[in-house]
Design an enzyme around this catalytic site. Sequence first.
Site, PDB file in Angstrom:
ATOM      1  CG  MET A 186       0.452   0.718  -0.339  1.00 48.88           C
ATOM      2  SD  MET A 186       0.001   2.512  -0.081  1.00 48.88           S
ATOM      3  CE  MET A 186      -2.020   2.521   0.046  1.00 48.88           C
ATOM      4  CB  CYS A 187       0.749  -5.179   0.449  1.00 50.03           C
ATOM      5  SG  CYS A 187      -0.135  -5.667  -0.990  1.00 50.03           S
ATOM      6  N   GLY A 188       0.553  -3.939   3.350  1.00 54.48           N
ATOM      7  CA  GLY A 188       1.165  -3.762   4.411  1.00 54.48           C
ATOM      8  C   GLY A 188       1.549  -4.896   5.242  1.00 54.48           C
TER       9      GLY A 188
ATOM     10  NE  ARG B  49       1.911   0.162   3.260  1.00 51.24           N
ATOM     11  CZ  ARG B  49       2.619   1.009   2.483  1.00 51.24           C
ATOM     12  NH1 ARG B  49       2.506   2.329   2.757  1.00 51.24           N
ATOM     13  NH2 ARG B  49       2.932   0.433   1.473  1.00 51.24           N
TER      14      ARG B  49
END
Length: 300
Positions: free
Chosen positions: A1-3, A32
């Site tokens: 999960m990244c932003g 995130r």
Amino acid sequence: MCGIAGLFLKDEKHSAALGRMLSEMLTVLSDRGPDSAGFAVYGTPLAGGVKLTLRAREAAYDFAALAEQLAAHLGAKVEVTTRATHAVFTLGAEDAAAAEVWLRANAPEVNLFASGRAMELYKEVGLPATVSQRFDLPSMAGSHAVGHTRMATESAVTTAGAHPFSTGPDQCLVHNGSLSNHCALRRNLQKEGVGVETENDSEVAAAYLTWQMGRGMNLGEALEASLKDLDGFYTFVVGTEQGFGVLRDPIACKPAVLAETEAYVAFGSEYRALAGLPGIEEARVWEPEPATVYFWERAQ
């Protein structure tokens, strides 16, 4: 999960606040991606000049001395602006290729993260708010910018693995997801003479787009082609000197939100990243469709 966060300004109204707005968006997305963060900011393109963004391991690195050595080798002026572990060398466009060759051969302790007439790129390990403040992102002005907060899942937490990735002049990519065929793509790109320096699958995606645009495609066409050639799940936000593009894979399992007003286009992995933007209450807000290219370009 990244932003992921991105802003594309349609006029000059918010240019001076671009960095501040992006910084706030990245900070909201800290949960995130708490491992590392980075951003690319596009300013006014230089007339006849190029900016090289370099990174050293230590903030105390003597970039001024390196610039003097490079200038002596080129027989030309090299201006340097230092921000913590990064520096931007500004030089004539005619000297850019020779400068990159010399730096790779004579300064292996320094990473060349990006080049271009308009783009500067900064990234480091750390919380997004810390990285933004370290490089003074809130003070930066420009026409468009993209940023990323990383939660490492398939590779180590390093600055080299942080986003954005740049594999061509004024081109960068940030990515949330994972590619399943990046090893085969990497081999094919290397055969075409396109270098990929890290093991990160996102850099392969950036290099693929660079290769396609080098063959004459614009950003929108390159993103369309990627739908056939890239396997996996992904949300991309991509920047070029004139453009800003968004693409989700056909399944679109990674969250994404777009907002558009008369003044800007904004992207966030979640709406909360957009909630503080000026005029957001009047924006058209929507979830990007799967396998659909969205891109905006400034007139050249």
